[in-house]
Design an enzyme around this catalytic site. Sequence first.
Site, PDB file in Angstrom:
ATOM      1  N   HIS A  59       0.851  -1.205   0.000  1.00 51.50           N
ATOM      2  CA  HIS A  59       0.000   0.000   0.000  1.00 51.50           C
ATOM      3  C   HIS A  59       0.882   1.250   0.000  1.00 51.50           C
ATOM      4  O   HIS A  59       1.707   1.441   0.888  1.00 51.50           O
ATOM      5  CB  HIS A  59      -0.917   0.008   1.224  1.00 51.50           C
ATOM      6  CG  HIS A  59      -2.110  -0.883   1.074  1.00 51.50           C
ATOM      7  ND1 HIS A  59      -3.288  -0.708   1.755  1.00 51.50           N
ATOM      8  CD2 HIS A  59      -2.305  -1.971   0.278  1.00 51.50           C
ATOM      9  CE1 HIS A  59      -4.151  -1.642   1.391  1.00 51.50           C
ATOM     10  NE2 HIS A  59      -3.577  -2.419   0.512  1.00 51.50           N
ATOM     11  N   TYR A  95      -9.130   5.380   7.829  1.00 51.62           N
ATOM     12  CA  TYR A  95      -9.282   5.685   9.254  1.00 51.62           C
ATOM     13  C   TYR A  95     -10.295   6.821   9.349  1.00 51.62           C
ATOM     14  O   TYR A  95     -10.015   7.929   8.871  1.00 51.62           O
ATOM     15  CB  TYR A  95      -7.954   6.154   9.854  1.00 51.62           C
ATOM     16  CG  TYR A  95      -6.883   5.094   9.945  1.00 51.62           C
ATOM     17  CD1 TYR A  95      -6.105   4.750   8.837  1.00 51.62           C
ATOM     18  CD2 TYR A  95      -6.625   4.456  11.155  1.00 51.62           C
ATOM     19  CE1 TYR A  95      -5.110   3.783   8.935  1.00 51.62           C
ATOM     20  CE2 TYR A  95      -5.620   3.492  11.256  1.00 51.62           C
ATOM     21  CZ  TYR A  95      -4.872   3.156  10.153  1.00 51.62           C
ATOM     22  OH  TYR A  95      -3.883   2.198  10.258  1.00 51.62           O
ATOM     23  N   PRO A 136      -4.156   0.394  18.824  1.00 53.82           N
ATOM     24  CA  PRO A 136      -3.869  -0.055  17.452  1.00 53.82           C
ATOM     25  C   PRO A 136      -4.012   1.025  16.370  1.00 53.82           C
ATOM     26  O   PRO A 136      -3.685   0.763  15.209  1.00 53.82           O
ATOM     27  CB  PRO A 136      -4.873  -1.187  17.228  1.00 53.82           C
ATOM     28  CG  PRO A 136      -5.929  -1.005  18.244  1.00 53.82           C
ATOM     29  CD  PRO A 136      -5.319  -0.297  19.402  1.00 53.82           C
ATOM     30  N   LYS A 142       1.140   0.063  15.136  1.00 53.71           N
ATOM     31  CA  LYS A 142       2.537   0.022  15.573  1.00 53.71           C
ATOM     32  C   LYS A 142       2.923  -1.171  16.453  1.00 53.71           C
ATOM     33  O   LYS A 142       4.110  -1.456  16.612  1.00 53.71           O
ATOM     34  CB  LYS A 142       2.872   1.312  16.347  1.00 53.71           C
ATOM     35  CG  LYS A 142       2.984   2.535  15.462  1.00 53.71           C
ATOM     36  CD  LYS A 142       4.267   2.543  14.656  1.00 53.71           C
ATOM     37  CE  LYS A 142       4.227   3.444  13.459  1.00 53.71           C
ATOM     38  NZ  LYS A 142       3.995   2.786  12.171  1.00 53.71           N
ATOM     39  N   TYR A 160       4.043   6.663  10.117  1.00 54.18           N
ATOM     40  CA  TYR A 160       3.246   5.490   9.741  1.00 54.18           C
ATOM     41  C   TYR A 160       4.110   4.438   9.046  1.00 54.18           C
ATOM     42  O   TYR A 160       3.961   3.241   9.305  1.00 54.18           O
ATOM     43  CB  TYR A 160       2.084   5.917   8.842  1.00 54.18           C
ATOM     44  CG  TYR A 160       1.008   4.862   8.709  1.00 54.18           C
ATOM     45  CD1 TYR A 160       0.005   4.733   9.670  1.00 54.18           C
ATOM     46  CD2 TYR A 160       0.993   3.981   7.623  1.00 54.18           C
ATOM     47  CE1 TYR A 160      -0.980   3.756   9.554  1.00 54.18           C
ATOM     48  CE2 TYR A 160       0.016   3.010   7.497  1.00 54.18           C
ATOM     49  CZ  TYR A 160      -0.964   2.905   8.464  1.00 54.18           C
ATOM     50  OH  TYR A 160      -1.941   1.947   8.347  1.00 54.18           O
TER      51      TYR A 160
HETATM   52  P1  RFL Z   1       1.844 -11.832  21.551  1.00 56.88           P
HETATM   53  O1  RFL Z   1       1.390 -11.885  20.123  1.00 56.88           O
HETATM   54  O2  RFL Z   1       0.848 -11.505  22.589  1.00 56.88           O
HETATM   55  O3  RFL Z   1       2.503 -13.250  21.848  1.00 56.88           O
HETATM   56  C1  RFL Z   1       2.849 -13.624  23.161  1.00 56.88           C
HETATM   57  C2  RFL Z   1       2.898 -15.134  23.255  1.00 56.88           C
HETATM   58  O4  RFL Z   1       3.264 -15.472  24.601  1.00 56.88           O
HETATM   59  C3  RFL Z   1       2.422 -16.505  25.085  1.00 56.88           C
HETATM   60  N1  RFL Z   1       2.335 -16.409  26.556  1.00 56.88           N
HETATM   61  C4  RFL Z   1       2.986 -17.244  27.386  1.00 56.88           C
HETATM   62  N2  RFL Z   1       3.802 -18.264  27.163  1.00 56.88           N
HETATM   63  C5  RFL Z   1       4.307 -18.915  28.239  1.00 56.88           C
HETATM   64  N3  RFL Z   1       3.987 -18.576  29.526  1.00 56.88           N
HETATM   65  C6  RFL Z   1       3.197 -17.541  29.806  1.00 56.88           C
HETATM   66  N4  RFL Z   1       2.895 -17.203  31.068  1.00 56.88           N
HETATM   67  C7  RFL Z   1       2.644 -16.828  28.703  1.00 56.88           C
HETATM   68  N5  RFL Z   1       1.806 -15.749  28.603  1.00 56.88           N
HETATM   69  C8  RFL Z   1       1.649 -15.532  27.293  1.00 56.88           C
HETATM   70  C9  RFL Z   1       1.093 -16.257  24.410  1.00 56.88           C
HETATM   71  O5  RFL Z   1       0.304 -17.459  24.330  1.00 56.88           O
HETATM   72  C10 RFL Z   1       1.548 -15.777  23.022  1.00 56.88           C
HETATM   73  O6  RFL Z   1       1.638 -16.839  22.103  1.00 56.88           O
HETATM   74  O7  RFL Z   1       3.061 -10.824  21.728  1.00 56.88           O
HETATM   75  P2  RFL Z   1       4.247 -10.397  20.725  1.00 56.88           P
HETATM   76  O8  RFL Z   1       4.892 -11.613  20.111  1.00 56.88           O
HETATM   77  O9  RFL Z   1       5.074  -9.423  21.452  1.00 56.88           O
HETATM   78  O10 RFL Z   1       3.513  -9.670  19.493  1.00 56.88           O
HETATM   79  C11 RFL Z   1       2.870  -8.441  19.677  1.00 56.88           C
HETATM   80  C12 RFL Z   1       1.707  -8.309  18.692  1.00 56.88           C
HETATM   81  O11 RFL Z   1       0.889  -9.457  18.808  1.00 56.88           O
HETATM   82  C13 RFL Z   1       0.864  -7.039  18.954  1.00 56.88           C
HETATM   83  O12 RFL Z   1       1.690  -5.947  19.276  1.00 56.88           O
HETATM   84  C14 RFL Z   1       0.010  -6.631  17.729  1.00 56.88           C
HETATM   85  O13 RFL Z   1      -0.942  -7.611  17.449  1.00 56.88           O
HETATM   86  C15 RFL Z   1      -0.683  -5.282  17.978  1.00 56.88           C
HETATM   87  N6  RFL Z   1      -1.589  -4.889  16.893  1.00 56.88           N
HETATM   88  C16 RFL Z   1      -1.096  -4.305  15.738  1.00 56.88           C
HETATM   89  N7  RFL Z   1       0.224  -4.122  15.569  1.00 56.88           N
HETATM   90  C17 RFL Z   1       0.713  -3.614  14.391  1.00 56.88           C
HETATM   91  O14 RFL Z   1       1.932  -3.440  14.277  1.00 56.88           O
HETATM   92  N8  RFL Z   1      -0.110  -3.288  13.333  1.00 56.88           N
HETATM   93  C18 RFL Z   1      -1.459  -3.457  13.420  1.00 56.88           C
HETATM   94  O15 RFL Z   1      -2.144  -3.213  12.427  1.00 56.88           O
HETATM   95  C19 RFL Z   1      -2.008  -3.953  14.665  1.00 56.88           C
HETATM   96  N9  RFL Z   1      -3.331  -4.123  14.803  1.00 56.88           N
HETATM   97  C20 RFL Z   1      -2.977  -5.068  17.037  1.00 56.88           C
HETATM   98  C21 RFL Z   1      -3.830  -4.677  15.975  1.00 56.88           C
HETATM   99  C22 RFL Z   1      -3.526  -5.641  18.202  1.00 56.88           C
HETATM  100  C23 RFL Z   1      -4.890  -5.791  18.305  1.00 56.88           C
HETATM  101  N10 RFL Z   1      -5.372  -6.394  19.499  1.00 56.88           N
HETATM  102  C24 RFL Z   1      -6.257  -7.485  19.519  1.00 56.88           C
HETATM  103  C25 RFL Z   1      -4.814  -6.016  20.762  1.00 56.88           C
HETATM  104  C26 RFL Z   1      -5.197  -4.821  16.068  1.00 56.88           C
HETATM  105  C27 RFL Z   1      -5.741  -5.350  17.254  1.00 56.88           C
HETATM  106  C28 RFL Z   1      -7.232  -5.444  17.332  1.00 56.88           C
HETATM  107  C1  PHB Z   2      -5.838  -4.442  10.935  1.00 60.14           C
HETATM  108  O1  PHB Z   2      -5.908  -4.693   9.724  1.00 60.14           O
HETATM  109  O2  PHB Z   2      -6.171  -5.258  11.789  1.00 60.14           O
HETATM  110  C2  PHB Z   2      -5.368  -3.115  11.358  1.00 60.14           C
HETATM  111  C3  PHB Z   2      -4.862  -2.238  10.409  1.00 60.14           C
HETATM  112  C4  PHB Z   2      -4.432  -0.972  10.802  1.00 60.14           C
HETATM  113  C5  PHB Z   2      -4.498  -0.606  12.130  1.00 60.14           C
HETATM  114  C6  PHB Z   2      -4.990  -1.485  13.079  1.00 60.14           C
HETATM  115  C7  PHB Z   2      -5.431  -2.753  12.686  1.00 60.14           C
HETATM  116  O3  PHB Z   2      -4.094   0.635  12.490  1.00 60.14           O
END
Ligand code: RFL
Ligand code: PHB
Length: 389
Positions: A72, A200, A292, A296, A384
């Site tokens: 994109h 957005y 989110p 980031k 971004y």
């Molecule tokens: P994770 O993905 O939470 O993985 C952690 C792992 O640790 C395990 N765990 C344990 N294992 C052993 N013992 C314990 N006591 C444990 N406790 C937990 C868990 O089972 C899991 O497998 O962390 P990690 O690897 O640091 O990754 C971070 C990302 O997942 C997170 O920052 C992103 O998903 C955030 N996020 C977004 N980030 C972006 O860069 N771009 C996006 O577009 C974006 N959109 C989002 C998002 C997060 C969202 N939610 C649901 C919070 C959109 C949403 C809706």
């Molecule tokens: C997503 O596709 O889940 C998504 C994209 C952009 C954001 C947050 C979530 O800023």
Amino acid sequence: MRTQVAIIGSGPSGLLLSALLDQIGVDTVVIDRVDRDYILGRIRAGVLESGMTALLDQAGVGARMHREGLVHDGFELSFGGRLCRIDLKALTGKNVMVYGQTELTRDLMDDREARGGKTIYNAKNVTPHDFDGAKPCVTYELDGVEHRLDCDFIAGCDGYHGASRAAVEDKGLRHYEKIYPFGWLGVLADVPPAHDELIYANHKRGFALCSQRSKVRSRYYVQVPLDDKVEVWSDDAFWDELRRRLPDDVAEKVTTGPSIEKSIAPLRSYVAEPLRFGRMFLVGDAGHIVPPTGAKGLNLAASDVHYLFEGLRDFYADGAMSGVDAYSGRALARIWKAERFSWFMTTLLHRFPTSGEFDLRIQEAELDYIATSETARRSIAENYIGLPY
Ligand code: RFL
Ligand code: PHB
């Protein structure tokens, strides 16, 4: 059992770190409290900065992302019934990759399995020990039997609710936190996206986001009150609310269909300092959370991994601790800037229940400034696409 780097958490941070270390012959064991299918069932991020895609290439796991991911060159801000494009390519020369966290995690898991890397799933009571000294270890239970993993270093990649940060709560850990008074209701559906780029939307009924996973799979979000329950949102109610928050011509192009996932996520800004305690490191969501809105979270996890990988690489090359010593400071400098941007985007685009007329006018003025100033748009674009590592 013994390894060089024990990695707690098989999410994107833990798996990316293990893949990079594998490339330079450093042995790792990854331990997670749940199993592979559970991890792959979590629908999360969708936007990758070019720094992260480069890191995936370095780790040798970028092939499918380049084949199936969508490049994109810009995204849209929507307000006052119109769209304002942030032309990432023209403003910065760079773009972002739309590729779901689920797919990326699957690629990392498949790669690890193909290389014979050891991952322990369904481990209970995972606990890091003795990281203040030179001989740390991690204990865990598997089917009621306790095991011990000796190692040189522990990477705490276990997310916001993990065991790593809990283990340093009483060791001088500082917390910085902001909770937002709303959440995001997200829907994943196998329908073509309403628009070819992300939108957005700032709207008087609340924020909305049009995102996507592919040409045939869309991801949408609407801002909801914190106490809303996902069960009260039928698919029809969601689609109606989403369309109300978009400009008419975009709303008309929203294709509806049954949701394949629907969930509510709270929004929070959080930073833990420091991110290193002796021979244990906090990485990714274990050390920080962003709302989110700036896309980031996952990207910050990747830059943490980059800094930690460099430190560990130097250590295993010639015993130098300087890179390991620098990890927390280098990572935090970038984290705080991403925290600032994520807070800014959240404040710019959401309706706060406490906002008065003055706050709304300031928000409108800020959006109008962005629409009319290339400098303002460039600042958004620069953040971004991701600040340099
Ligand atoms: P994770 O993905 O939470 O993985 C952690 C792992 O640790 C395990 N765990 C344990 N294992 C052993 N013992 C314990 N006591 C444990 N406790 C937990 C868990 O089972 C899991 O497998 O962390 P990690 O690897 O640091 O990754 C971070 C990302 O997942 C997170 O920052 C992103 O998903 C955030 N996020 C977004 N980030 C972006 O860069 N771009 C996006 O577009 C974006 N959109 C989002 C998002 C997060 C969202 N939610 C649901 C919070 C959109 C949403 C809706
Ligand atoms: C997503 O596709 O889940 C998504 C994209 C952009 C954001 C947050 C979530 O800023």
